[in-house]
Design a protein around this motif. Structure first.
Motif, PDB file in Angstrom:
ATOM      1  N   ILE A  60       0.840  -1.206   0.000  1.00  0.00           N
ATOM      2  CA  ILE A  60       0.000   0.000   0.000  1.00  0.00           C
ATOM      3  C   ILE A  60       0.870   1.249   0.000  1.00  0.00           C
ATOM      4  CG2 ILE A  60      -1.705   1.294   1.334  1.00  0.00           C
ATOM      5  CD1 ILE A  60      -2.792  -1.383   2.346  1.00  0.00           C
ATOM      6  N   SER A  61       1.961   1.189   0.758  1.00  0.00           N
ATOM      7  CA  SER A  61       2.851   2.345   0.861  1.00  0.00           C
ATOM      8  C   SER A  61       3.535   2.660  -0.466  1.00  0.00           C
ATOM      9  CB  SER A  61       3.899   2.094   1.949  1.00  0.00           C
ATOM     10  OG  SER A  61       4.792   3.185   2.049  1.00  0.00           O
ATOM     11  N   VAL A  62       4.084   1.634  -1.137  1.00  0.00           N
ATOM     12  CA  VAL A  62       4.810   1.900  -2.385  1.00  0.00           C
ATOM     13  C   VAL A  62       3.856   2.281  -3.525  1.00  0.00           C
ATOM     14  CG1 VAL A  62       6.748   0.423  -1.764  1.00  0.00           C
ATOM     15  CG2 VAL A  62       4.816  -0.559  -3.017  1.00  0.00           C
ATOM     16  N   ILE A  63       2.602   1.859  -3.433  1.00  0.00           N
ATOM     17  CA  ILE A  63       1.644   2.187  -4.495  1.00  0.00           C
ATOM     18  C   ILE A  63       1.109   3.603  -4.332  1.00  0.00           C
ATOM     19  CG2 ILE A  63      -0.651   1.662  -5.413  1.00  0.00           C
ATOM     20  CD1 ILE A  63      -0.077  -1.287  -4.894  1.00  0.00           C
ATOM     21  N   PHE A  64       0.786   4.003  -3.085  1.00  0.00           N
ATOM     22  CA  PHE A  64       0.120   5.285  -2.864  1.00  0.00           C
ATOM     23  C   PHE A  64       1.068   6.378  -2.377  1.00  0.00           C
ATOM     24  CE2 PHE A  64      -3.284   2.117  -2.416  1.00  0.00           C
ATOM     25  CZ  PHE A  64      -4.210   2.627  -3.315  1.00  0.00           C
ATOM     26  N   ASP A  65       2.202   6.031  -1.793  1.00  0.00           N
ATOM     27  CA  ASP A  65       3.110   7.040  -1.252  1.00  0.00           C
ATOM     28  C   ASP A  65       4.334   7.280  -2.125  1.00  0.00           C
ATOM     29  OD1 ASP A  65       1.383   7.191   0.873  1.00  0.00           O
ATOM     30  OD2 ASP A  65       2.535   5.816   2.145  1.00  0.00           O
ATOM     31  N   THR A  66       4.502   6.543  -3.194  1.00  0.00           N
ATOM     32  CA  THR A  66       5.613   6.747  -4.120  1.00  0.00           C
ATOM     33  C   THR A  66       5.071   6.844  -5.548  1.00  0.00           C
ATOM     34  OG1 THR A  66       6.043   4.389  -4.577  1.00  0.00           O
ATOM     35  CG2 THR A  66       7.061   5.334  -2.597  1.00  0.00           C
ATOM     36  N   ASP A  67       5.952   7.087  -6.476  1.00  0.00           N
ATOM     37  CA  ASP A  67       5.568   7.185  -7.891  1.00  0.00           C
ATOM     38  C   ASP A  67       5.756   5.852  -8.619  1.00  0.00           C
ATOM     39  OD1 ASP A  67       4.865   9.877  -7.775  1.00  0.00           O
ATOM     40  OD2 ASP A  67       6.936  10.537  -8.110  1.00  0.00           O
ATOM     41  N   LEU A  68       5.716   4.751  -7.883  1.00  0.00           N
ATOM     42  CA  LEU A  68       5.915   3.448  -8.511  1.00  0.00           C
ATOM     43  C   LEU A  68       4.900   3.162  -9.625  1.00  0.00           C
ATOM     44  CD1 LEU A  68       7.535   0.796  -8.548  1.00  0.00           C
ATOM     45  CD2 LEU A  68       5.896  -0.111  -6.879  1.00  0.00           C
ATOM     46  N   PRO A  69       3.599   3.467  -9.468  1.00  0.00           N
ATOM     47  CA  PRO A  69       2.680   3.234 -10.598  1.00  0.00           C
ATOM     48  C   PRO A  69       3.090   3.983 -11.864  1.00  0.00           C
ATOM     49  CG  PRO A  69       1.448   3.563  -8.571  1.00  0.00           C
ATOM     50  CD  PRO A  69       2.873   3.893  -8.254  1.00  0.00           C
TER      51      PRO A  69
END
Length: 278
Positions: A60-69
């Motif tokens: 959840i953190s890497v999807i919503f808190d970073t620009d990974l998408p």
């Protein structure tokens, strides 16, 4: 009796060796998944826990808190575009090398093969200068053309190996009936080499998907980063959040895995298609 015991011993030794090889190959993937489900404290606890825990906060953190998408989208655009371009250019080139006889054919074949002997790092700086002059540095278009240039020789040689295994008598019969070479390549030879085309597609996609050095050299804007650069940005000077890195790595691994599962049968058939000629 002794022969039966000997055969059983060899069979047991084979399966034990196969099991050990599978464990060695799959354990890093398993550990990546386990780490992606752990908290920061659990990552550094000793002794380590080998049982995965259902904790999806890292994802959840890497999807919503970073620009990974965004990085994954850029990787998909670059990988799919460069793969399609390489197949569009490389397949007709392989057909010409496999079917036509003309002066300089051996030289062109050797020239294409020679490009694969040049280290990638040697070509990155000239490509960088070309992209600067063309005005496509720090753009996905430049990265697409760069990956296309690197994978084109491989696509040509892989497809040539597949085409060499197709009997030419079928094409000669079509020529007698008035079919053009383009029609033969699309409607007759094309369906026969679909397994090889699938194997080449997967290889080219993985080559572009995993590429790092060229992307790191020509891309500077974070909005144009591909996933391989984005994941490396998690590495800090004093601390690297391994659980977040592994969660991003799991998501980064999903597109190639899904592509392989969709084209698994064609890929396996394509690997053996070029090994038998005639």
């Amino acid at each position: 009796m002794r022969s039966t015991v000997k055969v059983n011993s060899k069979r047991i030794l084979f399966f034990v060796s196969l099991g050990i090889a599978c464990i060695i190959a799959l354990f890093p993937v398993y550990w990546m998944i386990v780490t992606s489900l752990q908290t920061t404290e659990q990552v550094f606890e000793f002794p380590p826990s080998f049982i995965p825990r259902l904790n999806f906060e890292n994802f959840i953190s890497v999807i919503f808190d970073t620009d990974l998408p965004l990085w994954l989208r850029n990787s998909l655009v670059v990988s799919l575009s460069s793969t399609a371009l390489a197949l569009l250019v490389g397949t007709p080139a392989a057909f010409a090398l496999s079917r036509f006889r003309y002066r300089g054919r051996a030289f062109f074949s050797l020239l294409i093969l020679t490009t694969q002997m040049i280290p990638t790092l040697v070509l990155i700086i000239p490509l960088f200068q070309i992209f600067v002059q063309l005005g496509i540095r720090d753009s996905l278009l430049g990265l697409i053309f760069g990956n296309f240039a690197f994978m084109l020789p491989v696509v040509v040689w892989m497809m040539k190996a597949m085409l060499d295994g197709v009997p030419q008598e079928i094409e000669q019969a079509a020529r007698i009936d008035g079919a053009s070479w383009f029609q033969i390549m699309i409607h007759i030879t094309g369906p026969l080499v679909l397994p090889g085309l699938a194997a080449t597609t997967i290889y080219a996609f993985l080559d572009a998907w995993d590429e790092y050095m060229l992307a790191r050299t020509i891309i500077t804007s974070p909005q144009n980063w591909v996933a391989s650069i984005g994941i490396s940005s998690f590495v800090g000077q004093y601390l690297t959040p391994l659980n977040l890195v592994m969660a991003a790595a799991v998501l980064f691994s999903l597109p190639p895995i899904l592509l392989f599962l969709l084209m698994q049968r064609q890929f396996v058939a394509g690997l053996s298609a070029g090994a038998v000629k005639g």
